[in-house]
Design a protein around this motif. Structure first.
Motif, PDB file in Angstrom:
ATOM      1  N   THR A 327       0.852  -1.185   0.000  1.00 41.35           N
ATOM      2  CA  THR A 327       0.000   0.000   0.000  1.00 41.35           C
ATOM      3  C   THR A 327       0.886   1.233   0.000  1.00 41.35           C
ATOM      4  N   VAL A 328       0.317   2.368  -0.399  1.00 40.78           N
ATOM      5  CA  VAL A 328       1.076   3.614  -0.474  1.00 40.78           C
ATOM      6  C   VAL A 328       0.715   4.494   0.723  1.00 40.78           C
ATOM      7  N   ASP A 329       1.723   4.899   1.471  1.00 40.69           N
ATOM      8  CA  ASP A 329       1.560   5.814   2.596  1.00 40.69           C
ATOM      9  C   ASP A 329       2.147   7.172   2.236  1.00 40.69           C
ATOM     10  N   GLU A 330       1.542   8.223   2.802  1.00 43.41           N
ATOM     11  CA  GLU A 330       2.062   9.573   2.612  1.00 43.41           C
ATOM     12  C   GLU A 330       2.345  10.200   3.968  1.00 43.41           C
ATOM     13  N   GLU A 331       3.396  10.998   4.026  1.00 41.56           N
ATOM     14  CA  GLU A 331       3.724  11.735   5.238  1.00 41.56           C
ATOM     15  C   GLU A 331       3.972  13.189   4.869  1.00 41.56           C
ATOM     16  N   TYR A 332       3.407  14.085   5.689  1.00 47.80           N
ATOM     17  CA  TYR A 332       3.565  15.523   5.492  1.00 47.80           C
ATOM     18  C   TYR A 332       4.359  16.087   6.671  1.00 47.80           C
ATOM     19  N   TYR A 333       5.382  16.868   6.366  1.00 47.83           N
ATOM     20  CA  TYR A 333       6.206  17.494   7.395  1.00 47.83           C
ATOM     21  C   TYR A 333       6.089  19.009   7.233  1.00 47.83           C
ATOM     22  N   THR A 334       5.496  19.663   8.225  1.00 44.77           N
ATOM     23  CA  THR A 334       5.273  21.104   8.163  1.00 44.77           C
ATOM     24  C   THR A 334       6.094  21.795   9.242  1.00 44.77           C
ATOM     25  N   THR A 335       6.930  22.742   8.831  1.00 45.04           N
ATOM     26  CA  THR A 335       7.804  23.454   9.765  1.00 45.04           C
ATOM     27  C   THR A 335       7.542  24.948   9.674  1.00 45.04           C
ATOM     28  N   ARG A 336       7.355  25.580  10.835  1.00 43.47           N
ATOM     29  CA  ARG A 336       7.224  27.038  10.921  1.00 43.47           C
ATOM     30  C   ARG A 336       8.342  27.574  11.809  1.00 43.47           C
TER      31      ARG A 336
END
Length: 750
Positions: A327-336
């Protein structure tokens, strides 16, 4: 001998200040007036609500003031035995509260020409509010949405989130996704209060402030060194912790706050789902603030705000077969990363300067992984559309000068904003820049007693669009202490963002393109408000107010399904979503609010009538189409009961949101309403108790008593769940189910 007697006459006493619940009042101002009329310097209470004062002569009169509390005057005839304890009563009318949003200098709320709503630290705590969306979701005129990838979104009086400016200490947050700041990324542990203005603040804050402003005011310990820790648990899988410390030494004041919020994800059907409807995520944050008092008239502060969120969108295990375990997993990394430099100083008899400057960095990275669920091995995918990186660097500098000359109180200033966007995978051309430079001026003219008029104007140079002059006119009339009348007109302007102009984003779940032919948004806003103090005596107060808003917005920017013939003439692929202008939208809102303080009981309740006038689409001045308007109702209530002897209290929060359709756009610039979302009720409740000499606070409560999870559409259709999957089939994902929460807050100080 005479000198010796004079020295002996001076007495030092210790004063302890509490509120009506027994909680220590930090930073309360104490001023002494002796029997001969001489005044001492102002002394502030420390983290335990204590202050040491020296009295040269008895009797002496003491004046005590603290923001949000009724002024206290006490005569001291002789030195007390031990510590002198006093209690201050909360001022529910808010007349002594000081606001800093959209004004040239700190101003009492009853003297401001705009209408403000303040969410206090007590309300934040009673709601168990961890993030900004928790703190404001029960307010009239605000609708909070949810998106699987973009988080918590907002609309204000029918205007979308890209028309609502979110500030920290008067400086903007950057990093909008689909026009919205994700409010679930804004942690509240370091926030003293939230100031909200519904209505344009474009004169002071420029673009994105057409609908209103939400300003988060950070904490600053004024007097002593402290240490604290907070823990939070919620039964839907949230586990949070943060610590804070503050050191005060002479003119130096440094505070540090850091913590972690963790959410394991939640699904209304399967609690063990690999891809729950509310996705797992964790947020790390840190805030550092240093303040140096140059003199009694000048202060400078530097602050750093850092946050990093990891969001996990895992593929569904239900789609696997005997022959396929991948299966395909996605990860989002948000930096402020936000740097803020703020300076204030006084000149002359009444001059007041304030300079607000920031450099903000926002990075969002997405990675895709192929996961083998039999071995749990995974490998990063590197094909087209499998990863993306977007970066925004924003510079803001705004300086104002305020002064008073007779009946004239004027403010002049400049506002400079530069935005640089980078993103090879998501931005056409890879890097774009837009600049916005403005000068503004406003004047408060007290024509006669009780009548104040405020004209203002802003001139802007935008590197991408021709910006018009933005005027506003506001009036405040207070014929007596009971009645106040406010009226205002303001024009607003918003240039399209770099993403709206140049976005080119394609992956397995998205196909969105920008539109370099977008027109700038503009609008006109009218507001009228009347407030009346029905009854006021000691700790009993009743106030009622009625406010009307009218917004006329043109060229609003929205995502719409593109014309397939333009992007794929063969029709082999579905059309992308495209940013487009909606011709003209008009909204009318009537809000009624009541504030009651009756001894230890505080009650706020009201309602709102919201109407959308027919939305018109134009093409070269010709009417192309009209979409019928609609209306919906809102109601809210907030009750707080304090038990001072037990150092305890209880709170109840309620909001009703009426049925309403969702407004979308089409590629021709028309307005399209989706299915009507059904009405719903929300109820939250909590109790709190202080222990260990008020150093430990325990709050327990329940959220979403009515168990709103998915709000269905009347037509049963998808209603345009959104390009990012924020909706579900036949409804909209509103909030996780009914849950219980508990917080423990420890605060130590010397």
């Amino acid at each position: 001998l005479g000198f010796a007697i004079a020295v002996k006459a001076q007495e030092t006493i210790t004063l302890k200040l509490n509120d009506e619940t027994g909680e220590s009042l930090i930073g309360a101002a104490i001023k002494l007036i002796d029997s001969e009329g001489g005044k001492s310097n102002t002394t502030l209470t420390d983290a335990e609500g204590k202050a040491t004062i020296t009295i040269a002569r008895f009797p002496a009169q003491m004046e005590v003031s603290s923001m949000g509390y009724l002024p206290l005057t006490k005569t001291i005839n002789q030195k007390p035995t031990g510590t002198l304890s006093l209690s201050m009563d909360k001022d529910l009318t808010g007349l002594n509260e000081v606001i800093v949003t959209g004004v040239g200098r700190p101003t009492k709320v009853d003297q401001a020409v705009s209408l403000y709503r303040i969410v206090t630290k007590e309300e934040i705590r009673a709601q168990g509010a961890v993030t900004l969306n928790d703190a404001i979701r029960n307010q009239l005129g605000l609708n909070i949405g949810n998106d699987a990838a973009l988080g918590a979104t907002i609309s204000m009086r029918g205007l979308s989130g890209n028309n609502v400016k979110i500030l920290i200490d008067g400086l903007p947050l950057n990093g909008r996704e689909a026009g919205n700041i994700d409010m679930s990324q804004i942690n509240m542990s370091n926030i003293e209060r939230v100031e909200m203005v519904q209505g344009p603040m474009s004169i002071m804050y420029g673009s994105d402030a057409l609908g209103g402003v939400i300003n988060l005011i950070t904490k600053t310990n004024q007097q002593s060194s402290t240490f604290g820790a907070n823990t939070f648990y919620e039964t839907i899988g949230k586990y949070n912790i943060d610590v804070n410390g503050n050191i005060v030494h002479k003119r130096h004041n440094i505070g540090l706050n850091l913590g972690r919020n963790f959410f394991q994800g939640w699904d209304p059907v399967n609690k063990d789902a690999r891809n729950p409807l509310w996705r797992p995520k964790e947020l790390y944050f840190a805030n550092l603030k240093y303040t140096y008092k140059l003199s009694d008239n000048a202060t400078i502060s530097y602050a750093i705000d850092f946050s990093k969120e990891n969001l996990y969108l895992k593929g569904s295990a239900s789609e696997l077969s005997y022959l396929n375990f991948n299966t395909v997993d996605e990860e989002y990394y948000t930096t402020r990363f936000i740097n803020r430099l703020i300076a204030t100083w006084k000149t002359g008899n009444s001059g007041f300067w304030q300079s607000n400057n920031s450099f903000a960095v926002y990075d969002r990275e997405r990675k895709s992984f192929n996961t083998d669920l039999t071995t749990m091995n995974r490998s990063e995918l590197t094909g087209v559309g499998d990863r993306s990186t977007t970066s925004f660097n924003d510079f803001t500098s705004r300086t104002t000068y305020n002064n008073k000359v007779g009946i004239l109180n004027y403010t002049v200033g400049y506002d400079a904003n530069i935005s640089i966007a980078k993103g090879v995978e998501k931005l056409a051309g890879g890097e774009k820049t837009i600049g916005d430079y403005a000068g503004f001026m406003s004047a408060d003219i007290e024509a006669f007693s009780g009548f104040k008029i405020q004209p203002a104007i802003r001139a802007t140079y935008n590197t991408a669009y021709t910006a018009p002059l933005i005027p506003s006119l506001a009036v405040l009339y207070k014929p007596n202490k009971k009645l106040s009348i406010r009226a205002s007109y303001a024009k607003g302007f918003r240039a399209p963002s770099l993403k709206e102009l140049y976005l080119d984003f394609k992956d397995n779940n998205h196909d969105i393109v920008g539109n370099p032919n977008l027109k700038a948004e503009n609008g006109q806003h009218f507001q009228f408000s009347a407030g009346y103090n029905v009854y006021s005596k000691e700790q009993k107060n009743i106030t009622t107010s009625l406010t009307g808003f009218y917004d006329d917005a043109k060229n609003q920017i929205a995502l719409a399904i593109g014309d397939v013939t333009l992007y794929d003439p063969n029709g082999s692929q579905p059309p992308p979503y495209v940013y487009t202008n909606i011709g003209r939208s008009r909204f009318f809102v009537l809000q009624w609010r009541n504030d009651i303080q009756w001894n230890n009981l505080d009650v706020i309740f009201g309602g709102s009538y919201n109407k959308s006038v027919a939305t018109t689409t134009y093409s070269e001045g010709v009417v192309m189409s009209q979409t019928p308007g609609f209306y919906y109702l809102e109601a809210n209530a907030q009750l707080t009961y304090r038990i001072p002897k037990l150092k305890a209290g209880a709170s109840l929060f309620y909001k009703y949101t009426g049925a309403q359709p969702r407004l979308n756009g089409d590629i021709t610039g028309g307005a399209v309403f989706g299915d009507k979302m059904r009405d719903f009720h929300n109820i939250d409740a909590s109790v709190n108790k202080q222990f260990w000499k008020s150093k430990l606070l325990v709050t327990v409560g329940v959220r979403n008593l009515t168990n709103n999870v998915i709000v269905n559409y009347a037509g049963g259709g998808s209603g345009g769940g959104g390009v990012h999957g924020g909706g579900v089939s036949g409804g909209a994902a509103l909030t996780p189910g009914r849950s219980g929460f508990a917080t423990l807050s420890l605060q130590l100080g010397k």
